[in-house]
Scaffold this motif. Structure first.
Motif, PDB file in Angstrom:
ATOM      1  N   ILE A 140       7.179   2.047   6.590  1.00 39.03           N
ATOM      2  CA  ILE A 140       6.886   2.522   5.277  1.00 39.03           C
ATOM      3  C   ILE A 140       5.513   2.939   4.795  1.00 39.03           C
ATOM      4  CG2 ILE A 140       7.125   2.066   2.657  1.00 39.03           C
ATOM      5  CD1 ILE A 140       9.782   1.713   4.234  1.00 39.03           C
ATOM      6  N   PRO A 141       5.362   4.308   4.737  1.00 41.23           N
ATOM      7  CA  PRO A 141       4.043   4.595   4.645  1.00 41.23           C
ATOM      8  C   PRO A 141       3.181   4.244   3.131  1.00 41.23           C
ATOM      9  CG  PRO A 141       5.286   6.464   3.815  1.00 41.23           C
ATOM     10  CD  PRO A 141       6.215   5.385   4.379  1.00 41.23           C
ATOM     11  N   ARG A 142       1.885   4.072   3.363  1.00 38.17           N
ATOM     12  CA  ARG A 142       1.359   3.791   2.016  1.00 38.17           C
ATOM     13  C   ARG A 142       1.337   5.296   1.269  1.00 38.17           C
ATOM     14  NH1 ARG A 142      -2.388   0.693  -0.503  1.00 38.17           N
ATOM     15  NH2 ARG A 142      -2.610  -0.672   1.259  1.00 38.17           N
TER      16      ARG A 142
ATOM     17  N   GLY B  42       1.129 -12.950   0.125  1.00 33.40           N
ATOM     18  CA  GLY B  42       1.339 -11.897  -0.925  1.00 33.40           C
ATOM     19  C   GLY B  42       0.811 -10.624  -0.640  1.00 33.40           C
ATOM     20  N   GLY B  43       1.324  -9.613  -1.489  1.00 39.41           N
ATOM     21  CA  GLY B  43       0.668  -8.231  -1.242  1.00 39.41           C
ATOM     22  C   GLY B  43       1.241  -7.402   0.171  1.00 39.41           C
ATOM     23  N   VAL B  44       2.267  -8.018   0.619  1.00 38.82           N
ATOM     24  CA  VAL B  44       2.622  -7.402   1.890  1.00 38.82           C
ATOM     25  C   VAL B  44       3.973  -6.524   1.752  1.00 38.82           C
ATOM     26  CG1 VAL B  44       1.481  -9.312   3.288  1.00 38.82           C
ATOM     27  CG2 VAL B  44       4.075  -9.364   2.487  1.00 38.82           C
TER      28      VAL B  44
ATOM     29  N   THR C 139       8.362  -7.449  -2.589  1.00 38.90           N
ATOM     30  CA  THR C 139       8.905  -7.000  -3.912  1.00 38.90           C
ATOM     31  C   THR C 139       9.368  -5.377  -3.841  1.00 38.90           C
ATOM     32  OG1 THR C 139       8.043  -8.875  -4.912  1.00 38.90           O
ATOM     33  CG2 THR C 139       8.768  -6.837  -6.421  1.00 38.90           C
ATOM     34  N   THR C 140       8.328  -4.630  -3.463  1.00 37.47           N
ATOM     35  CA  THR C 140       8.515  -3.201  -3.285  1.00 37.47           C
ATOM     36  C   THR C 140       9.523  -2.787  -2.559  1.00 37.47           C
ATOM     37  OG1 THR C 140       5.969  -2.928  -3.574  1.00 37.47           O
ATOM     38  CG2 THR C 140       7.290  -0.889  -2.785  1.00 37.47           C
ATOM     39  N   THR C 141       9.814  -3.575  -1.260  1.00 36.15           N
ATOM     40  CA  THR C 141      10.958  -3.353  -0.639  1.00 36.15           C
ATOM     41  C   THR C 141      12.113  -3.890  -1.068  1.00 36.15           C
ATOM     42  OG1 THR C 141       9.373  -3.286   1.290  1.00 36.15           O
ATOM     43  CG2 THR C 141      11.755  -3.658   1.610  1.00 36.15           C
TER      44      THR C 141
HETATM   45  P1  ADP Z   1       4.562  -8.906  -2.236  1.00 33.17           P
HETATM   46  O1  ADP Z   1       5.872  -8.730  -3.109  1.00 33.17           O
HETATM   47  O2  ADP Z   1       4.616  -8.952  -0.851  1.00 33.17           O
HETATM   48  O3  ADP Z   1       3.423  -9.544  -3.045  1.00 33.17           O
HETATM   49  P2  ADP Z   1       4.338  -6.057  -3.214  1.00 33.17           P
HETATM   50  O4  ADP Z   1       5.578  -5.353  -2.935  1.00 33.17           O
HETATM   51  O5  ADP Z   1       4.210  -6.561  -4.735  1.00 33.17           O
HETATM   52  O6  ADP Z   1       4.043  -7.277  -2.279  1.00 33.17           O
HETATM   53  O7  ADP Z   1       2.892  -5.037  -2.837  1.00 33.17           O
HETATM   54  C1  ADP Z   1       1.804  -5.185  -3.266  1.00 33.17           C
HETATM   55  C2  ADP Z   1       1.040  -4.190  -3.864  1.00 33.17           C
HETATM   56  O8  ADP Z   1       0.951  -2.958  -2.737  1.00 33.17           O
HETATM   57  C3  ADP Z   1       1.593  -3.488  -5.046  1.00 33.17           C
HETATM   58  O9  ADP Z   1       0.467  -3.309  -6.033  1.00 33.17           O
HETATM   59  C4  ADP Z   1       2.567  -2.530  -4.587  1.00 33.17           C
HETATM   60  O10 ADP Z   1       2.543  -1.476  -5.533  1.00 33.17           O
HETATM   61  C5  ADP Z   1       1.703  -1.884  -3.361  1.00 33.17           C
HETATM   62  N1  ADP Z   1       2.289  -1.342  -2.400  1.00 33.17           N
HETATM   63  C6  ADP Z   1       3.776  -1.887  -1.851  1.00 33.17           C
HETATM   64  N2  ADP Z   1       4.015  -0.826  -0.908  1.00 33.17           N
HETATM   65  C7  ADP Z   1       3.385   0.044  -1.191  1.00 33.17           C
HETATM   66  C8  ADP Z   1       3.400   1.504  -0.427  1.00 33.17           C
HETATM   67  N3  ADP Z   1       4.277   1.522   0.630  1.00 33.17           N
HETATM   68  N4  ADP Z   1       2.638   2.464  -1.023  1.00 33.17           N
HETATM   69  C9  ADP Z   1       1.414   2.119  -1.744  1.00 33.17           C
HETATM   70  N5  ADP Z   1       1.581   0.959  -2.552  1.00 33.17           N
HETATM   71  C10 ADP Z   1       2.216   0.188  -2.163  1.00 33.17           C
END
Ligand code: ADP
Ligand code: MG
Length: 252
Positions: free
Chosen positions: A212-214, A12-14, A17-19
């Protein structure tokens, strides 16, 4: 023929979902008919597109476990050319309810079959596990996009994930392949650079050129129910996801 890409990583947290949310929105904005399927009971992709997960009349759960036709469950979003098949906590029940069901790994694939040609791209946001929901995602997809967070344990669990992809390819879904590996949340630190180097050494051409940058804007946008290209199109995260969309289009 629609292309179906599952976003998977049992961690999780990689950035799955954001992508899923941002890449879908970028594809839609570039004129591609796009569908995002939320396969995670957390419903974060659903909320990230501004849909209230608890008031959705039908969700992916009804499609997998009930007899709701998929067309009736697709929601329009506020974003161009982008539809959503939402999810919420109900989806937790699917793992249990389908335990003894025949062809339980094929539920999503069979549900999606009638609408595949309505879309240019279908993205599936898988949950952080290698359980039945992710299996359904992998069986329904043509390819997998793996996201890795640019941090110390980035490659941990990757061999297990790749092995699962190969097992699915050999037994359930011939032709399944790794579309690409995306490094997310990259920071300009020695550690991030080291991780990116390692990932490129291990996975070569499979790694997308786009990283993808933070970017804090990326993490804020979901609380406004918007992908970054809508929330702040000039931010570094929006630019990166647009570049990723171009790269995905070019890879086919
Ligand atoms: P997953 O679906 O793999 O569990 P998420 O997409 O939910 O991961 O991302 C985990 C956390 O990291 C979320 O709080 C999200 O907002 C944050 N996050 C994801 N990508 C970035 C990014 N490029 N910059 C800053 N925060 C990010
Ligand atoms: Mg997620």
């Amino acid at each position: 023929m629609g292309r179906i890409i599952a976003l998977a990583n049992q961690k999780g947290g990689v950035g799955k979902t954001t992508t899923a949310v941002n890449l879908s929105a970028c594809m839609g904005s570039s004129g591609k008919r796009t569908l995002l399927i939320d396969m995670d009971p957390q419903g974060n992709a659903t909320q990230g597109l501004g849909v209230d997960k608890n008031s959705a009349e039908a969700t992916v759960y009804d499609v997998l476990c009930g007899d709701t036709p998929i067309r009736e469950s697709l929601l329009d979003t506020a974003f161009p050319n982008l539809k959503l098949l939402p999810a919420n906590r109900e989806l937790v029940g699917a793992e249990v309810e389908l335990v003894d069901a025949e062809r339980r790994e094929f539920r999503l694939r069979e549900a999606v079959a009638p609408i595949v040609d309505d879309f240019d791209y279908i993205f599936i946001d898988c949950p952080p596990s290698l359980g039945l929901l992710t299996l359904n995602g992998l069986v329904a997809a043509n390819s997998v996009m793996i996201t890795l967070q640019a941090e110390y344990y980035a490659l941990e669990g990757l061999s297990e994930l790749l092995q699962t992809v190969m097992l699915v390819r050999d037994n359930l879904n011939k032709g399944l392949y790794v579309h690409g590996v995306l490094v997310t949340m990259f920071q300009h630190t020695n550690l991030s650079r080291q991780v990116l180097d390692d990932v490129r050494t291990h996975l070569g051409d499979k790694v997308y050129k786009t990283v993808i940058p933070r970017n804090v804007t990326v993490s804020e946008a979901p609380s406004f129910g918007q992908p970054v290209i809508a929330y702040d199109p000039a931010c570094s995260g929006a630019t990166a996801y647009l570049a990723l969309a171009k790269e995905v289009l070019a890879r086919g």
